[in-house]
Scaffold this active site. Sequence first.
Site, PDB file in Angstrom:
ATOM      1  CD  GLU A   1      -2.554   1.404   2.583  1.00 36.18           C
ATOM      2  OE1 GLU A   1      -3.588   2.074   2.605  1.00 36.18           O
ATOM      3  OE2 GLU A   1      -2.065   0.887   3.608  1.00 36.18           O
TER       4      GLU A   1
ATOM      5  CG  ASP B   1      -8.221   0.313   5.514  1.00 31.69           C
ATOM      6  OD1 ASP B   1      -7.928  -0.344   6.530  1.00 31.69           O
ATOM      7  OD2 ASP B   1      -7.385   0.958   4.874  1.00 31.69           O
TER       8      ASP B   1
END
Length: 357
Positions: free
Chosen positions: A218, A296
């Site tokens: 990420e 998330d």
Amino acid sequence: MLSSSGGHPPNPPRVRDVSELPKAHLHLHFTGSMRPTTVLELADKYGVRLPDALTEALTSGEPPRLRATDERGWFRFQRLYDAARSCLREHEDIRRLVREAAEEDLKDGSGWLEIQVDPTSYAPRLGGLIPALEIILDAVETTSRETGLGMRVLVAANRMKHPLDARTLARLAVRYADRGVVGFGLSNDERRGMARDFDRAFAIAREGGLLSAPHGGELTGPSSVRDCLDDLDANRIGHGVRAAEDPRLLRRLAERGVTCEVCPASNVALGVYEKPEDVPLRTLWDAGVAMALGADDPLLFGSRLAAQYEIARHAHGFSDAELAELARQSVRGSAAPQDVRARLLAGVDEWLARPPA
């Protein structure tokens, strides 16, 4: 604008409601799952002074402006997250969080939720590490029974802490595998702490029958994903989107059947990509990499599970048949028992068989 035939523009293609599409939710953090109103109420109850940026975001409904692609930006994100977490102080707060997270997931079509938590973050206010995990697991068990949503827990270690702490957590996670712990993760800033530093903790977890699901790919590039595969023998990768920059790595993920827990809204909110269209969903899809879309931290990023499927539809042109396959991939990548998988997969087929609205 008129169509070429001189009439009105054609109607947009009819589509099905993604909130009714059965799916599994594999990337949802504990504190980040909270409703904004809950944080505000608990802050008022306990006299917690929240950062102005967080209060403004929670009251306005607009997510705070975040950009975590540098250390300073990540520190700001973590500060807001820690402030919200400081509002969780009693058993009832934990039960409320879990119940509300389940209710939100059910509204979005989720039939299975694996919520991720580092119990050490809650231990000081809940009587210690073991009591904190037991309180969380009790809340999950009760909520699952009362709402009908399949729920389990993924215990996550913190890259910012010593690897010995991760080993302690791994042993604890294995100890509670029969109480609802299904996996072991590794979260926080992936630019800190090499994956190999945590290899022993993940070996303990895998030997105890838990899924390996570390964050990677990420904030850093493909090398982070490779490290998760090589050093932690990952079954799933939290995020993993930066693998799109390496075609060989994509092939490896596809061949190994590793599921990437892709969180499009989060990627944009944290500045990994500038806009939803830049998130490489199509690249991963075309390479045959399994994906499980996740929210998330909806508290800070402003959107929950169904919205991630809407991003796939509107920003990347995923058809209903493709969205159905994404939902199937989320179920296959989960730790759900076979009967739950079968029910959810049948529900996906039923959703796709309906005529569009």
